[in-house]
Design a protein around this motif. Sequence first.
Motif, PDB file in Angstrom:
ATOM      1  N   PHE A  45     -12.814  -1.336   8.518  1.00  0.00           N
ATOM      2  CA  PHE A  45     -12.899  -0.275   7.518  1.00  0.00           C
ATOM      3  C   PHE A  45     -11.554  -0.105   6.834  1.00  0.00           C
ATOM      4  CE2 PHE A  45     -16.334   0.853  10.354  1.00  0.00           C
ATOM      5  CZ  PHE A  45     -17.303   1.373   9.504  1.00  0.00           C
ATOM      6  N   LYS A  46     -11.570   0.437   5.621  1.00  0.00           N
ATOM      7  CA  LYS A  46     -10.351   0.934   5.001  1.00  0.00           C
ATOM      8  C   LYS A  46     -10.104   2.293   5.632  1.00  0.00           C
ATOM      9  CE  LYS A  46     -11.959   0.610   0.725  1.00  0.00           C
ATOM     10  NZ  LYS A  46     -11.977   0.581  -0.751  1.00  0.00           N
ATOM     11  N   ARG A  47      -8.825   2.577   5.989  1.00  0.00           N
ATOM     12  CA  ARG A  47      -8.503   3.831   6.637  1.00  0.00           C
ATOM     13  C   ARG A  47      -7.487   4.627   5.860  1.00  0.00           C
ATOM     14  NH1 ARG A  47      -8.312  -0.045  11.253  1.00  0.00           N
ATOM     15  NH2 ARG A  47      -7.777  -1.297   9.474  1.00  0.00           N
ATOM     16  N   LEU A  48      -7.764   5.896   5.714  1.00  0.00           N
ATOM     17  CA  LEU A  48      -6.778   6.834   5.216  1.00  0.00           C
ATOM     18  C   LEU A  48      -6.401   7.689   6.417  1.00  0.00           C
ATOM     19  CD1 LEU A  48      -6.659   8.789   1.950  1.00  0.00           C
ATOM     20  CD2 LEU A  48      -6.063   9.876   4.094  1.00  0.00           C
ATOM     21  N   THR A 131       0.973  10.411   4.903  1.00  0.00           N
ATOM     22  CA  THR A 131      -0.296   9.754   4.606  1.00  0.00           C
ATOM     23  C   THR A 131      -0.083   8.250   4.641  1.00  0.00           C
ATOM     24  OG1 THR A 131      -0.802  11.578   3.086  1.00  0.00           O
ATOM     25  CG2 THR A 131      -2.207   9.648   2.961  1.00  0.00           C
ATOM     26  N   PHE A 132      -1.023   7.560   5.265  1.00  0.00           N
ATOM     27  CA  PHE A 132      -0.989   6.100   5.360  1.00  0.00           C
ATOM     28  C   PHE A 132      -2.351   5.558   4.959  1.00  0.00           C
ATOM     29  CE2 PHE A 132       1.783   7.967   8.505  1.00  0.00           C
ATOM     30  CZ  PHE A 132       2.979   7.290   8.319  1.00  0.00           C
ATOM     31  N   VAL A 133      -2.350   4.488   4.175  1.00  0.00           N
ATOM     32  CA  VAL A 133      -3.586   3.765   3.889  1.00  0.00           C
ATOM     33  C   VAL A 133      -3.450   2.405   4.553  1.00  0.00           C
ATOM     34  CG1 VAL A 133      -5.045   2.712   2.121  1.00  0.00           C
ATOM     35  CG2 VAL A 133      -4.070   4.996   1.744  1.00  0.00           C
ATOM     36  N   VAL A 134      -4.481   2.065   5.329  1.00  0.00           N
ATOM     37  CA  VAL A 134      -4.528   0.793   6.050  1.00  0.00           C
ATOM     38  C   VAL A 134      -5.784   0.075   5.598  1.00  0.00           C
ATOM     39  CG1 VAL A 134      -4.651  -0.295   8.322  1.00  0.00           C
ATOM     40  CG2 VAL A 134      -3.323   1.820   8.029  1.00  0.00           C
ATOM     41  N   ASP A 135      -5.631  -1.163   5.120  1.00  0.00           N
ATOM     42  CA  ASP A 135      -6.807  -1.885   4.623  1.00  0.00           C
ATOM     43  C   ASP A 135      -7.646  -2.423   5.784  1.00  0.00           C
ATOM     44  OD1 ASP A 135      -5.677  -4.340   5.441  1.00  0.00           O
ATOM     45  OD2 ASP A 135      -5.135  -4.943   3.411  1.00  0.00           O
ATOM     46  N   VAL A 140      -0.813  -2.156   6.093  1.00  0.00           N
ATOM     47  CA  VAL A 140      -0.473  -0.875   5.473  1.00  0.00           C
ATOM     48  C   VAL A 140      -0.286  -1.117   3.974  1.00  0.00           C
ATOM     49  CG1 VAL A 140       1.212   0.998   5.386  1.00  0.00           C
ATOM     50  CG2 VAL A 140       0.631  -0.063   7.587  1.00  0.00           C
ATOM     51  N   THR A 141      -1.045  -0.395   3.153  1.00  0.00           N
ATOM     52  CA  THR A 141      -0.964  -0.576   1.702  1.00  0.00           C
ATOM     53  C   THR A 141      -0.384   0.639   0.980  1.00  0.00           C
ATOM     54  OG1 THR A 141      -3.220   0.215   1.326  1.00  0.00           O
ATOM     55  CG2 THR A 141      -2.930  -2.163   1.720  1.00  0.00           C
ATOM     56  N   TYR A 142      -0.212   1.744   1.703  1.00  0.00           N
ATOM     57  CA  TYR A 142       0.352   2.955   1.092  1.00  0.00           C
ATOM     58  C   TYR A 142       0.983   3.791   2.187  1.00  0.00           C
ATOM     59  CZ  TYR A 142       0.623   7.503  -1.233  1.00  0.00           C
ATOM     60  OH  TYR A 142       1.064   8.700  -1.762  1.00  0.00           O
ATOM     61  N   VAL A 143       2.159   4.354   1.878  1.00  0.00           N
ATOM     62  CA  VAL A 143       2.873   5.222   2.809  1.00  0.00           C
ATOM     63  C   VAL A 143       3.475   6.379   2.026  1.00  0.00           C
ATOM     64  CG1 VAL A 143       4.872   5.417   4.350  1.00  0.00           C
ATOM     65  CG2 VAL A 143       3.494   3.330   4.363  1.00  0.00           C
ATOM     66  N   GLU A 144       3.284   7.595   2.538  1.00  0.00           N
ATOM     67  CA  GLU A 144       4.009   8.749   2.007  1.00  0.00           C
ATOM     68  C   GLU A 144       4.462   9.608   3.178  1.00  0.00           C
ATOM     69  OE1 GLU A 144       3.761  12.670  -0.875  1.00  0.00           O
ATOM     70  OE2 GLU A 144       1.895  11.704  -0.278  1.00  0.00           O
ATOM     71  N   TYR A 145       5.773   9.731   3.325  1.00  0.00           N
ATOM     72  CA  TYR A 145       6.355  10.701   4.235  1.00  0.00           C
ATOM     73  C   TYR A 145       6.729  11.884   3.338  1.00  0.00           C
ATOM     74  CZ  TYR A 145       6.906   6.984   7.737  1.00  0.00           C
ATOM     75  OH  TYR A 145       6.676   5.979   8.653  1.00  0.00           O
ATOM     76  N   VAL A 146       6.013  12.990   3.466  1.00  0.00           N
ATOM     77  CA  VAL A 146       6.242  14.138   2.595  1.00  0.00           C
ATOM     78  C   VAL A 146       7.599  14.751   2.947  1.00  0.00           C
ATOM     79  CG1 VAL A 146       5.359  16.389   1.850  1.00  0.00           C
ATOM     80  CG2 VAL A 146       3.762  14.531   2.384  1.00  0.00           C
ATOM     81  N   GLY A 147       8.447  14.920   1.936  1.00  0.00           N
ATOM     82  CA  GLY A 147       9.828  15.353   2.158  1.00  0.00           C
ATOM     83  C   GLY A 147       9.974  16.710   2.815  1.00  0.00           C
ATOM     84  N   GLU A 148       9.139  17.653   2.431  1.00  0.00           N
ATOM     85  CA  GLU A 148       9.154  18.998   3.026  1.00  0.00           C
ATOM     86  C   GLU A 148       7.805  19.226   3.683  1.00  0.00           C
ATOM     87  OE1 GLU A 148       9.117  22.569   4.492  1.00  0.00           O
ATOM     88  OE2 GLU A 148      11.034  21.739   3.806  1.00  0.00           O
ATOM     89  N   GLY A 149       7.831  19.505   4.962  1.00  0.00           N
ATOM     90  CA  GLY A 149       6.611  19.600   5.759  1.00  0.00           C
ATOM     91  C   GLY A 149       5.618  20.652   5.339  1.00  0.00           C
ATOM     92  N   THR A 150       6.047  21.629   4.540  1.00  0.00           N
ATOM     93  CA  THR A 150       5.115  22.658   4.085  1.00  0.00           C
ATOM     94  C   THR A 150       4.526  22.335   2.715  1.00  0.00           C
ATOM     95  OG1 THR A 150       6.928  23.979   3.179  1.00  0.00           O
ATOM     96  CG2 THR A 150       6.255  24.449   5.455  1.00  0.00           C
TER      97      THR A 150
END
Length: 166
Positions: A45-48, A131-135, A140-150
């Motif tokens: 599966f594609k995973r988010l 957020t990570f997208v895994v094909d 891994v095709t997308y990565v976002e480490y959100v800078g501020e946790g809120t």
Amino acid sequence: MANVTFKGNKMTLVGSEVKVGDKAPNFSVLANDLSPVTLEDSKGFKRLISVVPSIDTGVCDAQTRRFNEEASKLDNVKVITVSMDLPFAQKRWCAASGLENVQVVSDHRDASFGEAYGVLMQELRLLARSTFVVDSNDTVTYVEYVGEGTDHPDYDAAIEALKAAE
């Protein structure tokens, strides 16, 4: 490592930072019935993978609901929300939320996911919003480490990456 703050305070992330093109690290977390869940359980599966500090907060609730809504429009997709909440609290939240297209799992036991994806905040023993997208081939095709946790993640970018994944 990514630079992350939580309520303005700098956090130390434990583990290895994941980058686009990496093979997705495996992990072992708990479903709300206490059964183990791994990345391999959703192979093909594609995973988010939506990571939240606690499912019981407004931003985390909104993030989980938004990704659930978007995923319901796509085929061959699994949405996995990971937090350090106890499985019992997650089960309560899931029952009250009525969401059907997302799997909420707990990393509280071993912090396996947090360390494998570099999102374990040492100071709080919570996971940093990311957020990570895994094909379907475990890349891994997308990565976002959100800078501020809120803050909210970039929903549109994550959904576009999910749509584009194989």
